[in-house]
Design an enzyme around this catalytic site. Structure first.
Site, mmCIF file in Angstrom:
data_model
loop_
_atom_site.group_PDB
_atom_site.id
_atom_site.type_symbol
_atom_site.label_atom_id
_atom_site.label_comp_id
_atom_site.label_asym_id
_atom_site.label_seq_id
_atom_site.Cartn_x
_atom_site.Cartn_y
_atom_site.Cartn_z
ATOM 1 N N LYS A 49 0.790 -1.087 -0.200
ATOM 2 C CA LYS A 49 0.219 0.100 -0.058
ATOM 3 C C LYS A 49 0.877 1.324 -0.080
ATOM 4 C CE LYS A 49 -2.054 -1.103 4.029
ATOM 5 N NZ LYS A 49 -1.182 -2.273 4.411
ATOM 6 N N ARG B 7 -9.648 1.116 9.090
ATOM 7 C CA ARG B 7 -9.122 -0.287 9.427
ATOM 8 C C ARG B 7 -10.325 -0.939 10.001
ATOM 9 N NH1 ARG B 7 -3.411 0.769 8.931
ATOM 10 N NH2 ARG B 7 -2.226 -1.248 9.675
ATOM 11 N N ARG C 181 11.824 -5.384 5.046
ATOM 12 C CA ARG C 181 11.802 -3.703 4.664
ATOM 13 C C ARG C 181 12.880 -3.145 5.526
ATOM 14 N NH1 ARG C 181 5.827 -1.569 5.373
ATOM 15 N NH2 ARG C 181 6.147 -2.953 7.313
ATOM 16 N N ARG D 259 11.488 -0.819 10.941
ATOM 17 C CA ARG D 259 10.213 -0.526 11.941
ATOM 18 C C ARG D 259 10.418 -1.493 13.206
ATOM 19 N NH1 ARG D 259 5.106 0.323 8.148
ATOM 20 N NH2 ARG D 259 4.305 -0.821 9.977
ATOM 21 N N ARG E 215 -0.296 -8.370 13.610
ATOM 22 C CA ARG E 215 -1.071 -7.198 12.640
ATOM 23 C C ARG E 215 -1.690 -8.087 11.690
ATOM 24 N NH1 ARG E 215 4.471 -4.832 11.136
ATOM 25 N NH2 ARG E 215 3.267 -3.958 9.294
HETATM 26 P P1 AP5 Z 1 4.804 -1.536 1.878
HETATM 27 O O1 AP5 Z 1 4.284 -0.654 0.564
HETATM 28 O O2 AP5 Z 1 5.805 -0.978 2.915
HETATM 29 O O3 AP5 Z 1 3.377 -2.293 2.469
HETATM 30 P P2 AP5 Z 1 2.363 -1.640 3.186
HETATM 31 O O4 AP5 Z 1 1.300 -2.404 2.757
HETATM 32 O O5 AP5 Z 1 2.275 -0.184 3.233
HETATM 33 O O6 AP5 Z 1 2.726 -2.419 4.604
HETATM 34 P P3 AP5 Z 1 2.417 -1.623 6.119
HETATM 35 O O7 AP5 Z 1 3.292 -2.752 6.925
HETATM 36 O O8 AP5 Z 1 3.322 -0.404 5.985
HETATM 37 O O9 AP5 Z 1 0.972 -1.726 6.528
HETATM 38 P P4 AP5 Z 1 0.527 -1.665 7.894
HETATM 39 O O10 AP5 Z 1 -0.863 -1.724 7.462
HETATM 40 O O11 AP5 Z 1 0.902 -2.799 8.572
HETATM 41 O O12 AP5 Z 1 1.182 -0.367 8.448
HETATM 42 P P5 AP5 Z 1 0.865 1.117 9.063
HETATM 43 O O13 AP5 Z 1 2.153 1.820 8.997
HETATM 44 O O14 AP5 Z 1 -0.331 1.234 8.102
HETATM 45 O O15 AP5 Z 1 5.728 -2.849 1.444
HETATM 46 C C1 AP5 Z 1 6.315 -3.813 2.169
HETATM 47 C C2 AP5 Z 1 7.784 -4.024 1.819
HETATM 48 O O16 AP5 Z 1 7.595 -4.817 0.568
HETATM 49 C C3 AP5 Z 1 8.720 -3.070 1.192
HETATM 50 O O17 AP5 Z 1 9.837 -3.279 1.591
HETATM 51 C C4 AP5 Z 1 8.439 -3.054 -0.127
HETATM 52 O O18 AP5 Z 1 9.574 -2.336 -0.759
HETATM 53 C C5 AP5 Z 1 8.204 -4.340 -0.610
HETATM 54 N N1 AP5 Z 1 7.174 -4.334 -1.683
HETATM 55 C C6 AP5 Z 1 6.048 -3.597 -1.954
HETATM 56 N N2 AP5 Z 1 5.472 -3.872 -3.246
HETATM 57 C C7 AP5 Z 1 6.252 -5.331 -3.552
HETATM 58 C C8 AP5 Z 1 6.134 -6.000 -4.923
HETATM 59 N N3 AP5 Z 1 5.146 -5.807 -5.716
HETATM 60 N N4 AP5 Z 1 6.991 -7.037 -4.840
HETATM 61 C C9 AP5 Z 1 7.958 -7.295 -3.916
HETATM 62 N N5 AP5 Z 1 8.162 -6.267 -2.961
HETATM 63 C C10 AP5 Z 1 7.378 -5.467 -2.801
HETATM 64 O O19 AP5 Z 1 0.248 0.608 10.347
HETATM 65 C C11 AP5 Z 1 1.192 0.157 11.473
HETATM 66 C C12 AP5 Z 1 0.554 0.156 12.667
HETATM 67 O O20 AP5 Z 1 -0.175 1.783 13.136
HETATM 68 C C13 AP5 Z 1 -0.692 -0.338 12.860
HETATM 69 O O21 AP5 Z 1 -0.424 -1.938 13.207
HETATM 70 C C14 AP5 Z 1 -1.289 0.008 13.817
HETATM 71 O O22 AP5 Z 1 -0.991 -0.055 15.297
HETATM 72 C C15 AP5 Z 1 -1.398 1.561 13.706
HETATM 73 N N6 AP5 Z 1 -2.398 2.101 13.027
HETATM 74 C C16 AP5 Z 1 -2.152 2.686 11.654
HETATM 75 N N7 AP5 Z 1 -3.143 3.027 11.029
HETATM 76 C C17 AP5 Z 1 -4.212 2.558 12.005
HETATM 77 C C18 AP5 Z 1 -5.622 2.742 11.687
HETATM 78 N N8 AP5 Z 1 -6.234 3.554 10.892
HETATM 79 N N9 AP5 Z 1 -6.405 2.293 12.830
HETATM 80 C C19 AP5 Z 1 -5.630 1.763 13.948
HETATM 81 N N10 AP5 Z 1 -4.446 1.769 14.145
HETATM 82 C C20 AP5 Z 1 -3.796 2.056 13.129
#
Ligand code: AP5
Ligand code: ZN
Length: 217
Positions: A13, A88, A127, A161, A172
């Site tokens: 994402k 979410r 990552r 991270r 997660r």
């Molecule tokens: P990446 O693009 O970083 O993936 P992502 O889907 O953004 O994954 P996240 O881990 O950031 O999502 P998340 O939802 O767990 O974290 P968030 O920060 O929102 O890609 C991942 C890796 O793969 C990278 O190294 C990339 O280079 C590689 N990659 C990408 N595409 C690829 C491909 N096609 N092929 C190969 N490799 C690829 O949330 C973190 C925490 O914050 C949550 O756990 C929660 O505690 C809190 N939080 C955030 N938002 C909320 C909310 N709305 N409500 C409640 N808590 C929340």
């Protein structure tokens, strides 16, 4: 254009949101990035969120909804925005409806990222990011052009991270299945969901998204 990116942790994402933001000149609103910034700055919200994030659980709806409600009213969101990691929960999706109804700016689409569980773990465990500018990298899939030097800013410092460890990743993924996946029927019933096969190479996923977005306009 107002978009929601929906998918499990590691689905890509953030990677794709960055490209969409550049291609369409609209901001990427990542609630994860906003919370990590709050933790780094030691704000009240950061202090409340830290332990919850480290455990891989979801931060409370009231905190997140307040952050997003303020952000979508900022001037740079007038032409549209990409919600990356929000909503979410169904309660967050309902709050988003209210926010956007108040602004008379409904959602245009929800992009659902479909990626196998095994690939998610592989992506998350490799990552890392530049410590200075935040540019994202991966041990296998996306190394800097010169290993150890950030392509964007030239920094030689990188960070991983804290929630990208095996135990937290399991929590997660579980939070996604139980609390976030129910948003798919919620948005499908409104005809907003476009599924994206997220298993291909990053550039291929980008091309598929470009096709979907072109079909919306
Ligand atoms: P990446 O693009 O970083 O993936 P992502 O889907 O953004 O994954 P996240 O881990 O950031 O999502 P998340 O939802 O767990 O974290 P968030 O920060 O929102 O890609 C991942 C890796 O793969 C990278 O190294 C990339 O280079 C590689 N990659 C990408 N595409 C690829 C491909 N096609 N092929 C190969 N490799 C690829 O949330 C973190 C925490 O914050 C949550 O756990 C929660 O505690 C809190 N939080 C955030 N938002 C909320 C909310 N709305 N409500 C409640 N808590 C929340
Ligand atoms: Zn950098």
């Amino acid at each position: 254009m107002r978009l929601v990116l929906l998918g499990p942790p590691g689905a890509g994402k953030g990677t794709q949101a960055g490209w969409i933001a550049a291609d369409y000149s609209i901001p990427q609103l990542s609630t994860g990035d906003m919370l990590r910034q709050a933790v780094a700055n030691g704000t009240d919200i950061g202090k409340q969120a830290k332990a919850v994030m480290d455990a891989g659980q979801l931060v409370s709806d009231s905190i997140i909804n307040a952050i997003v409600a303020a952000r979508v009213q900022e001037a740079d969101c007038a032409r549209g925005f990409i919600l990356d990691g929000f909503p979410r929960t169904v309660a967050q999706a309902e709050a988003l409806d209210d926010m956007l109804a108040g602004l008379d700016k409904p959602l245009d689409a929800v992009l659902e990222f479909k990626v196998d569980a095994k690939a998610l773990v592989e992506r998350i465990s490799g990552r890392y990011a530049c410590a200075k500018c935040g540019a994202g990298y991966h041990d296998v899939f996306k190394q800097p052009k010169v290993l150890g030097i950030c392509d964007v800013c030239g920094s030689t410092e990188f960070v991983r991270r804290k929630d990208d460890n095996a135990e937290t990743v399991r929590a997660r993924l579980d939070a996604y299945e139980t609390q976030t996946a129910p948003l798919l029927p919620f948005y499908r019933s409104r005809g907003l969901v476009h599924s994206v096969d997220g298993m291909g190479a990053m550039a291929d996923v980008r091309a598929k998204i470009a096709e979907i977005l072109a079909s919306l306009t």
